[in-house]
Design an enzyme around this catalytic site. Structure first.
Site, PDB file in Angstrom:
ATOM      1  N   PHE A 126     -28.765 -39.495  26.613  1.00  0.00           N
ATOM      2  CA  PHE A 126     -29.251 -40.780  26.105  1.00  0.00           C
ATOM      3  C   PHE A 126     -28.383 -41.198  24.901  1.00  0.00           C
ATOM      4  O   PHE A 126     -28.086 -40.366  24.048  1.00  0.00           O
ATOM      5  CB  PHE A 126     -30.705 -40.589  25.678  1.00  0.00           C
ATOM      6  N   ASP A 205     -33.897 -32.101  24.946  1.00  0.00           N
ATOM      7  CA  ASP A 205     -34.657 -33.333  24.827  1.00  0.00           C
ATOM      8  C   ASP A 205     -35.510 -33.458  26.084  1.00  0.00           C
ATOM      9  O   ASP A 205     -34.983 -33.505  27.205  1.00  0.00           O
ATOM     10  CB  ASP A 205     -33.710 -34.536  24.686  1.00  0.00           C
ATOM     11  N   TYR A 230     -44.440 -41.750  24.373  1.00  0.00           N
ATOM     12  CA  TYR A 230     -44.826 -43.059  24.925  1.00  0.00           C
ATOM     13  C   TYR A 230     -44.383 -43.258  26.360  1.00  0.00           C
ATOM     14  O   TYR A 230     -44.645 -44.288  26.953  1.00  0.00           O
ATOM     15  CB  TYR A 230     -44.327 -44.205  24.033  1.00  0.00           C
ATOM     16  N   LYS A 231     -43.684 -42.272  26.939  1.00  0.00           N
ATOM     17  CA  LYS A 231     -43.260 -42.390  28.340  1.00  0.00           C
ATOM     18  C   LYS A 231     -44.345 -41.789  29.231  1.00  0.00           C
ATOM     19  O   LYS A 231     -45.430 -42.338  29.312  1.00  0.00           O
ATOM     20  CB  LYS A 231     -41.895 -41.742  28.505  1.00  0.00           C
ATOM     21  N   ARG A 380     -34.111 -48.615  37.884  1.00  0.00           N
ATOM     22  CA  ARG A 380     -34.854 -47.345  37.896  1.00  0.00           C
ATOM     23  C   ARG A 380     -36.285 -47.619  38.328  1.00  0.00           C
ATOM     24  O   ARG A 380     -36.955 -48.497  37.783  1.00  0.00           O
ATOM     25  CB  ARG A 380     -34.856 -46.713  36.511  1.00  0.00           C
TER      26      ARG A 380
HETATM   27  C1  LIG Z   1     -36.585 -42.450  25.340  1.00  0.00           C
HETATM   28  C2  LIG Z   1     -35.632 -41.464  24.814  1.00  0.00           C
HETATM   29  C3  LIG Z   1     -35.374 -41.394  23.442  1.00  0.00           C
HETATM   30  C4  LIG Z   1     -36.007 -42.375  22.492  1.00  0.00           C
HETATM   31  O1  LIG Z   1     -35.914 -42.004  21.182  1.00  0.00           O
HETATM   32  P1  LIG Z   1     -36.694 -42.823  20.067  1.00  0.00           P
HETATM   33  O2  LIG Z   1     -36.315 -42.175  18.814  1.00  0.00           O
HETATM   34  O3  LIG Z   1     -38.156 -42.737  20.401  1.00  0.00           O
HETATM   35  O4  LIG Z   1     -36.281 -44.242  20.150  1.00  0.00           O
HETATM   36  C5  LIG Z   1     -34.498 -40.412  22.995  1.00  0.00           C
HETATM   37  N1  LIG Z   1     -33.909 -39.574  23.853  1.00  0.00           N
HETATM   38  C6  LIG Z   1     -34.151 -39.627  25.183  1.00  0.00           C
HETATM   39  C7  LIG Z   1     -33.484 -38.665  26.106  1.00  0.00           C
HETATM   40  C8  LIG Z   1     -35.002 -40.584  25.702  1.00  0.00           C
HETATM   41  O5  LIG Z   1     -35.226 -40.649  27.014  1.00  0.00           O
END
Ligand SMILES: *Cc1c(COP(=O)(O)O)cnc(C)c1O
Length: 420
Positions: A126, A205, A230-231, A380
């Site tokens: 990400f 992660d 939040y996912k 997606r």
């Molecule tokens: C959604 C996501 C994030 C989001 O990070 P925030 O700090 O909440 O904005 C980070 N890493 C991955 C792999 C994600 O899928």
């Protein structure tokens, strides 16, 4: 493979998790929501909980609330998340955002390997993770280097390349377990072992895994992890993230953003910092109680459903979607950008198409399907097994077909890109 609607209904009637759908707010049944991998749905219980927390908690208990449970909410919610990701309850805590937690733990890891110069990651990671790892490398003294290993095909993780990149200079291997673009899943135990074999620490992660892909942090001997709530955990927009530090590392590592909430005896207000024993030291400032409390209803539902049953359903559903793709979407110019191998597949299916962005817009505005879009042309389709039905998947594919067959996408500007 049957592609008729009745078959989807049959699959729903055989689905023992289908009653969980009613535990979420779904008041527009014609709207097909396939974006639970970006923002999960609202659990009904969260409505009552937020109302009572605001009116009774904040409204009536005022500052006393801190002594009546708020202060240790990060631990309490963390312990529940731990049960979803194969960790001990005292190894997970809720704090900050995923990006900030990644910084804290990556920095701590690099400091614990002072003689080693590199952080290894992959190009499927990400973007925020890559920026954060870069920031860690630049802020550490001495400066470190980030080695970004390229995926062989843009879909699968570069396992061989990572094996080659790891050496006695590697301080940290940091990967996203389920890749956000393609849903490729790393074998956590195998990669962790590879890093440990050369003396490096590993930071996972779990943002796209927690709540959809079973993860066994302890069994894999993982050192560190972070992830979103939040996912697939359905905690609401911007709810705080979690972090995991293996028990035996907690006293060895330091939080680089030392704050009073992670100090031993915080109310003594000493001018010097002394870390709190255990996982609490990785907290920095005051927890956002209103949004942190919203994590619990979603996590409780997932615990009740059980990660094994959720995974089994998720694989049936992504498998079903891929079969429908083979039959109906491939002939229309779509390509599959997600592993077919179920052991390497998370809970979303990514399709690409030359007119991907326009199709995405037409899906949302003409066909009442909410997918998720990532540039340049990745659509997606996120499946949240706790509330997504087989009938929805079937109907979404039919609507996707009609958007393309009827040319409904053509009126959308191919050059604009927004949030989804
Ligand atoms: C959604 C996501 C994030 C989001 O990070 P925030 O700090 O909440 O904005 C980070 N890493 C991955 C792999 C994600 O899928």
């Amino acid at each position: 493979m049957r592609i008729d609607r009745d078959f989807a209904r049959e699959l729903d009637s055989q689905d023992e998790l289908s009653p969980f759908r009613d535990r979420f707010v779904i008041d527009d049944p014609d709207l097909i929501y396939l974006d639970g991998n970006s923002l999960g749905r609202l659990p009904r219980r969260a409505i009552e909980l937020s109302q009572s927390l605001v009116s009774d908690g904040w409204g009536r208990r005022l500052i006393r609330g801190w002594n009546e449970g708020w202060m240790y909410l990060p631990e309490r919610v963390g312990a529940k998340i731990a049960a979803l990701i194969g960790a001990h309850p005292d190894e997970v805590i809720v704090a900050d955002s995923t990006s900030v937690n990644l910084f804290k733990l990556a920095f701590a890891a690099v400091m614990a390997r002072p003689e080693r110069s590199t952080i290894v990651t992959d190009d499927l990671n990400f973007p925020s993770d890559l920026y954060v790892l870069d920031a860690v490398a630049k802020s550490a003294q001495p400066r470190r280097r980030v080695a970004v290993v390229d995926s062989p095909d843009g879909v699968h993780g570069p396992v061989e390349g990572i094996a080659q990149a790891l050496d006695t200079e590697t301080a940290l291997l940091s990967l996203t377990q389920t890749v956000y673009k393609t849903a490729y899943c790393y074998d956590m135990a195998a990669l962790t072992q590879m890093a440990h074999d050369c003396g490096a620490l590993v930071l996972w992660d779990l943002s796209h895994a927690a709540g959809s892909v079973p993860v066994q942090l302890n069994a894999a001997r993982a050192d560190l992890a972070v992830g979103c709530t939040y996912k697939y955990l359905n905690a609401g927009p911007g709810a705080p993230a979690f972090l995991y530090v293996r028990r035996d590392l907690q006293e060895q590592l330091g939080n680089p953003i030392t704050g009073w909430m992670g100090r031993a005896d915080m109310f003594h207000f000493q001018p010097d910092y002394e870390p709190h024993p255990g996982i609490r030291r990785f907290v920095t400032g005051t927890p956002p109680i209103l949004s942190m409390a919203m994590i619990e209803p979603g996590v409780d539902l997932l615990l009740e459903a059980g990660m094994d049953r959720l995974r089994a359903k998720s694989l049936r559903q992504t498998g079903y979607l891929i079969e429908l793709y083979d039959e109906l979407l491939k002939p229309l110019g779509f390509a599959l950008n997600t592993p077919r191998d179920p052991t390497r597949r998370g809970s979303h299916v990514t399709l690409t198409h030359a007119h991907g962005w326009q199709i995405d817009q037409a899906l949302i505005h003409e066909a009442r399907v909410i997918p998720d879009f990532r540039r340049p042309n990745h659509i997606r389709l996120g499946i949240a097994p706790i509330y997504t039905s087989f009938s929805e998947i079937h109907e979404a594919v039919l609507r996707l077909c009609s958007v393309v067959e009827q040319g409904l996408y053509q009126k959308y500007d191919p050059d604009r890109a927004g949030v989804t």
